[in-house]
Motif scaffolding. Structure first.
Motif, PDB file in Angstrom:
ATOM      1  N   THR A  87      -4.269  11.221   4.334  1.00  0.00           N
ATOM      2  CA  THR A  87      -5.210  11.111   3.123  1.00  0.00           C
ATOM      3  C   THR A  87      -5.577   9.904   2.862  1.00  0.00           C
ATOM      4  OG1 THR A  87      -3.082  11.036   1.985  1.00  0.00           O
ATOM      5  CG2 THR A  87      -4.063  13.285   1.832  1.00  0.00           C
ATOM      6  N   ARG A 117      -4.203   2.463   8.179  1.00  0.00           N
ATOM      7  CA  ARG A 117      -4.521   2.918   6.805  1.00  0.00           C
ATOM      8  C   ARG A 117      -5.662   3.846   7.001  1.00  0.00           C
ATOM      9  NH1 ARG A 117      -8.291   1.845   2.852  1.00  0.00           N
ATOM     10  NH2 ARG A 117      -9.533   0.118   3.915  1.00  0.00           N
ATOM     11  N   ASP A 137      -6.688   6.290   1.984  1.00  0.00           N
ATOM     12  CA  ASP A 137      -5.929   5.170   1.780  1.00  0.00           C
ATOM     13  C   ASP A 137      -4.342   4.980   1.855  1.00  0.00           C
ATOM     14  OD1 ASP A 137      -8.042   3.597   0.916  1.00  0.00           O
ATOM     15  OD2 ASP A 137      -8.047   4.453  -1.127  1.00  0.00           O
ATOM     16  N   GLU A 138      -4.101   6.189   2.530  1.00  0.00           N
ATOM     17  CA  GLU A 138      -2.566   6.425   2.813  1.00  0.00           C
ATOM     18  C   GLU A 138      -2.321   5.357   3.759  1.00  0.00           C
ATOM     19  OE1 GLU A 138       1.236   8.105   2.663  1.00  0.00           O
ATOM     20  OE2 GLU A 138      -0.251   9.345   1.595  1.00  0.00           O
ATOM     21  N   THR A 139      -0.989   4.626   4.058  1.00  0.00           N
ATOM     22  CA  THR A 139      -0.683   3.767   5.188  1.00  0.00           C
ATOM     23  C   THR A 139       0.509   4.487   5.790  1.00  0.00           C
ATOM     24  OG1 THR A 139       0.553   2.466   3.448  1.00  0.00           O
ATOM     25  CG2 THR A 139      -1.885   1.751   4.185  1.00  0.00           C
ATOM     26  N   PHE A 140       0.455   4.360   7.083  1.00  0.00           N
ATOM     27  CA  PHE A 140       1.725   4.422   7.802  1.00  0.00           C
ATOM     28  C   PHE A 140       1.830   3.629   8.747  1.00  0.00           C
ATOM     29  CE2 PHE A 140      -1.826   7.339   8.816  1.00  0.00           C
ATOM     30  CZ  PHE A 140      -1.919   7.134  10.269  1.00  0.00           C
ATOM     31  N   PHE A 151       0.062  12.554   6.770  1.00  0.00           N
ATOM     32  CA  PHE A 151      -0.525  11.151   6.323  1.00  0.00           C
ATOM     33  C   PHE A 151      -1.706  10.913   6.233  1.00  0.00           C
ATOM     34  CE2 PHE A 151       3.376  10.138   8.859  1.00  0.00           C
ATOM     35  CZ  PHE A 151       4.422   9.465   7.723  1.00  0.00           C
TER      36      PHE A 151
END
Lengths: 382, 640
Positions: A160, A176, A162-165, A158
């Motif tokens: 990277t 984020r 601007d990836e959100t989880f 996850f």
């Protein structure tokens, strides 16, 4: 069938093998020298595990180790299927090629199924989880239960920009990624850049990316924007993968407290290890180690067993292998710590089978060819 | 009165205070008349050093190599040099045995240059100079290795060599006659000779008689009483000696009662240390050693030999047998002698060309075979001494064994070809690798202990031997390919000769491929057994892989017709570069698990070697290419 044959035929080419292998020689050479400057792990990822490589960040993508070896493997498979002459004369070569196919298949299985890490146990302590050497995770721990902690983890897949989880079923917090660096250092955050949104350490410092360390001593760091906490705690947070970095406690919108930390990925072993004693023996009159060994008790369910793990004699159990790899005798109380390397690899038997096949094939070939090739020369020349 | 209290301290012996400076005072009084064969008598005696037992002869060689960079000073053997240093240090301190190679270091230390250009100095010439550098040495050694200048590194080395030398020289001072009692009454009470020197050890054996004498004085010391003075003087001397000497002594020569291979041995001074309770076994060894030393100092070789024999019986048979074997190994000097045979064989080969003599060529073949037998004997002796079924356990042995493989292959090829090519192929790498081996041997002990992870006889005798044979075979393939290039350059029309050579190099390449691939995979399996990963792209693994890939490229290029004969020969000739890089080059990177054999200056030598192979290959290859192209053009023109 014909279609398969006609597709494979051009792939079964010595020319493809020849040029792909030449390219692999280049990669191996550069990837080896690179280890001195960028450390083993990052060189390995760049030159051997990756599919493509961008030399010197030029706008040009070339095949890296994985793609090159895949091309060689495809070429080999095609050769075996459509272009092999199954004649006595070629028996040695054919067996060797099958052996290489086995070896390379083992490599593929290993590349996709291996987990490896280590486990450090103090004398008199027990452990049943091990940590990955390189892979990271964000662990969110709910300590509200009386007799156990609930840990939710997010893998570095996850991480990277601007990836959100989030994991709605278990925790309210949402994440984020603002920045993620495999190796970084901390620098003061300029006063102008600090807002009320920067929480905890993020209000003082920020991360600055560094190239991979040449001794693989990387300090990974991540800056996250966390939402769905209590209103005052929503904002930007910093996490570093460092033993002295204290987990950050954040209260979620559900009112519960969560400890958030960036750490090496943890794995559960199907058994537990209790370290009874670690022993280091030296060559007489020197400080040079002669042997390291750990006496452990392995408990799995209700059965337990006493085992000695030492150099070249690992413990193999449940698909996991534990090797004596390091130790720590710095504790002034005399309590020693033993470090084991833990490996889980479904492909580990392949090289053992492959070497038998390859040796057989090459031996047959050598016995059939070499006496003829080293033939007497004199009567011809004079 | 307080002095008496200090002396009491002696009898409750204290640990010596840390003292690093060489003390110019020596207790030795008389001039000594050493047995001329003292070195030879002491040579087989086992000592423990750097984790292993070895004969004193080897210990002497390694230490002389460290000081003098040779294992002999003119006609003086290392054993004789060491015997003098141990038995008569004051005379030995005048012997010029420290060679300083770097003139900049000489200037830096303010030492006078020698006219002969050899720059050899005695300990007495160096001791003050070296002691003056103490604080600088401390500062330099605190810094990281990479941050030291060449002179600083060499200074550190010299400093520790000189100190090591001095430490060795003080090893036997508790056994040599150093103390004299001038007072008859005291001598009689201690049952020691009056007016004649005796050893610290003898006095130490009487410490229970001496103690009450000192304690009696403690109550009523009379400075005017000669007897009181003598007791005080003796006590002071004893305390000073123990404090000063025991700190330096470094030769561990007194074996433990059991398991002398794995347990720690002691220096004579450690046996007499107040905190150590000497066992009967140790006292027996000390008594015999002292008797032998005394006899040697008085020139009595026969008595000395008897006591040395008894002393050896105190140690285990295994230790003595190993020491004896190593002494034979040192004296046989198998690799130097085998080199002599290789060179002589080469000379005969040259003569055979001049006189077209078939007999001379066979004589050359036989002489090289004798060299190879000596080479083999040296390898087998080493395996026995090290107690390993593997001929290769470190980089030095790999050099020796690759040399062996090359000569063996060369002789086999010559046996088949009978035109001298095999002999060239045998002698060139055989001789060069012996010289490389001497370079490594000049660094000191070549039989040092292995780090724990390498300590596996099974893998040493499978993976290491296989891959080393692979190195040898690949180099031979490269050399045959290179000779093909030169034959084709100077004798392009002898197609049958060229064809036979090209068959040969393909044959050896197949052999090399077998050993390299099997050796590399075996190495991976060892990795899987030891730390759980078959392949980790470690530099040494990559090096081995590089050789395999290179050989595969050449062979597949031949089968797929990407390469013609000239291309095959050129590529194959460059194989030697991949071998050198895998073998030595990866150690220069200083990373990875196999990083075991780095030597100073190796980078430069390696670059020279690889550069030479490259030029020796590319120059003939390019000339042939251009010539062939030109010929093809003329032919084409002739046709039109």
């Amino acid at each position: 069938m014909k279609l398969i044959t006609s597709t494979l035929r051009p792939l079964a080419s010595a020319a493809i093998f020849y040029y792909a292998t030449l390219w692999l020689v280049v990669l191996v050479t550069v990837g080896t020298i690179s280890q001195k400057y960028f450390g083993l792990q990052s060189s390995l990822e760049k030159y051997f595990s990756a599919w493509l490589i961008q030399p010197m960040d030029m706008p040009l993508w070339l095949p890296s180790g994985r793609l090159t070896m895949t091309i060689i493997l495809v070429c080999l498979i095609a050769k075996l299927i459509v272009a092999t002459k199954w004649k006595t004369q070629w028996i040695g070569t054919n067996i060797t090629h099958i052996g290489v196919l086995l070896l390379m298949s083992g490599g593929v299985i290993t590349a996709y199924t291996t987990t490896e890490g280590n486990i450090a146990i103090q004398e008199g302590k027990e452990a049943s989880t091990f940590q990955d050497f390189h892979k990271l995770e964000l662990a969110v721990t709910d300590r509200s239960h009386a007799n156990h902690d609930d840990v939710t983890t997010f893998s570095d897949g996850f991480f990277t920009r601007d990836e959100t989880f989030s994991d709605d079923g278990k925790i309210p917090l949402k994440f984020r990624v603002v920045h993620f660096y495999k190796n970084c250092k901390i620098v003061t955050r300029p006063a102008a850049a600090i807002t009320s949104q920067h929480k905890g350490q993020a209000g003082k410092i920020q991360l600055e990316e560094l190239p991979p360390d040449n001794d693989d001593r990387n300090l990974a760091g991540i800056e996250l924007e966390i939402s769905n906490a209590t209103e005052s705690e929503n904002g930007y947070y910093l996490f570093l993968n460092h033993p002295q970095w204290v987990p950050t406690t954040i209260t979620g919108s559900d009112g519960k407290s969560y400890d958030v930390t960036l750490r090496n990925r943890h794995y559960q072993l199907p058994f537990s290890i209790y370290l009874k004693d670690f022993e280091k023996l030296d060559h007489a009159g020197t400080m040079m180690a002669r042997s390291f060994s750990s006496k452990v008790t392995v408990t799995e369910g209700k059965s337990s067993e006493d085992i000695k793990i030492y150099m070249n004699h690992p413990l193999r159990r449940g698909g996991y292998t534990l090797y004596q790899s390091s130790f720590d005798q710095s504790n002034p109380s005399g309590i020693e710590t033993s470090v084991f390397q833990v490996v889980h690899n479904k492909g580990r038997l392949m090289p053992y089978i492959a070497i038998v096949v390859i040796t057989l094939g090459l031996l047959i070939h050598v016995f059939m060819q070499v006496p003829r090739l080293l033939a007497k020369a004199k009567n011809k020349t004079n | 009165m307080p002095r008496i209290l200090i002396i009491l301290g002696l009898l409750i012996p204290c640990l010596a205070t840390a003292q690093t400076q060489a003390d110019p005072r020596s207790p030795q009084a008389e001039t000594r008349n050493l047995s001329p064969d003292a070195g030879e008598i002491l040579a087989p005696l086992a000592v423990q050093n750097e984790g292993r037992t070895k004969p004193l002869d080897s210990f002497a060689r390694f230490n002389l190599l460290a000081c003098y960079h040779q294992s002999k000073i003119g006609k003086i053997s290392a054993a004789d040099w060491l015997a003098q240093l141990l038995l008569d240090p004051n005379t030995a301190y005048e012997v010029k045995c420290f060679r300083i190679r770097n003139e900049d270091l000489l200037a830096d230390l303010g030492l006078p240059k020698r006219d002969d250009g050899k720059h050899v100095y005695s300990f007495n010439e160096l001791r003050k100079v070296i002691d003056d550098q103490r604080s600088r040495v401390q500062a330099v050694s605190a810094r990281d290795k990479d941050e030291r200048t060449l002179i600083e590194s060499q200074l550190l080395k010299l400093y520790s060599t000189v100190h090591g030398y001095f430490s060795i020289s003080r090893s036997f001072t508790c056994l040599t006659p150093e103390i004299v009692i001038d007072n008859a009454q005291l001598a009689q009470e201690l049952k020691l000779p009056h007016g004649k020197p005796f050893s610290f050890f003898q006095l130490h054996q009487r410490r229970n008689t001496l103690r009450p004498l000192v304690e009696k004085l403690h109550a009523h010391y009379d400075g005017a009483n000669p007897y009181h003075q003598a007791v005080l003087q003796l006590g002071t001397q004893l305390r000073d000696m123990q404090q000063r000497e025991s700190h330096f002594a470094s030769l561990t020569i007194i074996p433990p009662a059991d398991d002398p291979i794995l347990k720690t041995w002691l220096t004579p001074w450690q046996v007499l240390d107040g905190e150590h309770h000497a066992t009967e076994h140790e006292i027996k060894a000390m008594t015999e050693l002292e008797a032998a030393i005394t006899a040697l100092i008085h020139g009595d070789s026969t008595t000395a030999t008897q006591h040395i024999t008894t002393l050896q019986s105190v140690s285990s048979d295994k230790v003595n047998a190993l020491a004896k074997a190593e002494l034979s190994y040192n004296r046989l000097d198998a690799f130097t002698n085998s080199l002599a045979f290789y060179l002589f064989g080469f000379l005969l080969l040259c003569l055979s060309w001049l006189f077209a003599g078939k007999q001379l060529r066979w004589a050359s073949w036989s002489v090289i075979l004798i060299g190879l037998l000596l080479h083999t004997a040296g390898i087998i002796l080493r395996m026995y001494i090290r107690g390993r079924p593997a001929p290769v356990t470190n980089i030095y042995e790999s050099v020796i064994f690759v040399g062996f493989t090359c000569v063996l292959l060369g002789l086999i090829i010559e046996f088949r070809r009978r035109d001298g090519l095999g002999l060239i192929i045998a002698v060139i790498p055989g001789a060069i690798l012996h010289f490389v081996g001497f370079k490594y041997a000049a660094e000191g002990d070549t039989m040092g202990r292995l780090v724990a992870v390498l300590d596996s006889n099974f893998w040493l005798s499978t993976h290491v031997v296989t891959i080393t044979i692979g190195y040898g075979a690949a180099s031979i393939a490269g050399l045959i390919a290179m000779s093909y290039l030169y034959v084709r350059l100077f004798n392009p029309n002898n197609k049958t000769l060229l064809q036979s050579i090209s068959k040969n190099f393909i044959g050896v390449t197949l052999l090399a491929l077998l050993f390299c691939i099997v050796g590399t995979i075996l190495g991976g399996i060892w990795g899987d057994q030891s730390w759980g990963r078959f392949w980790g792209w470690d530099p040494k693994e990559n090096g081995a892989l590089l050789i395999c890939l290179w050989l595969l490229i050449v062979l597949h290029g031949k089968w797929g017709k990407q390469l013609k004969e000239l291309g095959i020969a050129t590529m194959l000739s460059l194989t030697s570069i991949t071998v050198l890089l895998a073998w030595f080059g990866v150690n220069l990177l200083g990373v990875g698990l196999h990083n075991y054999g780095f030597t100073e200056g190796a980078a430069r030598n390696l670059a020279i070697a690889c550069g030479s192979i490259f030029l020796l290959t590319v120059i003939p290859s390019v000339i042939i290419f251009i010539r062939d192209a030109a010929q093809a053009k003329t032919k084409a023109q002739a046709k039109t």
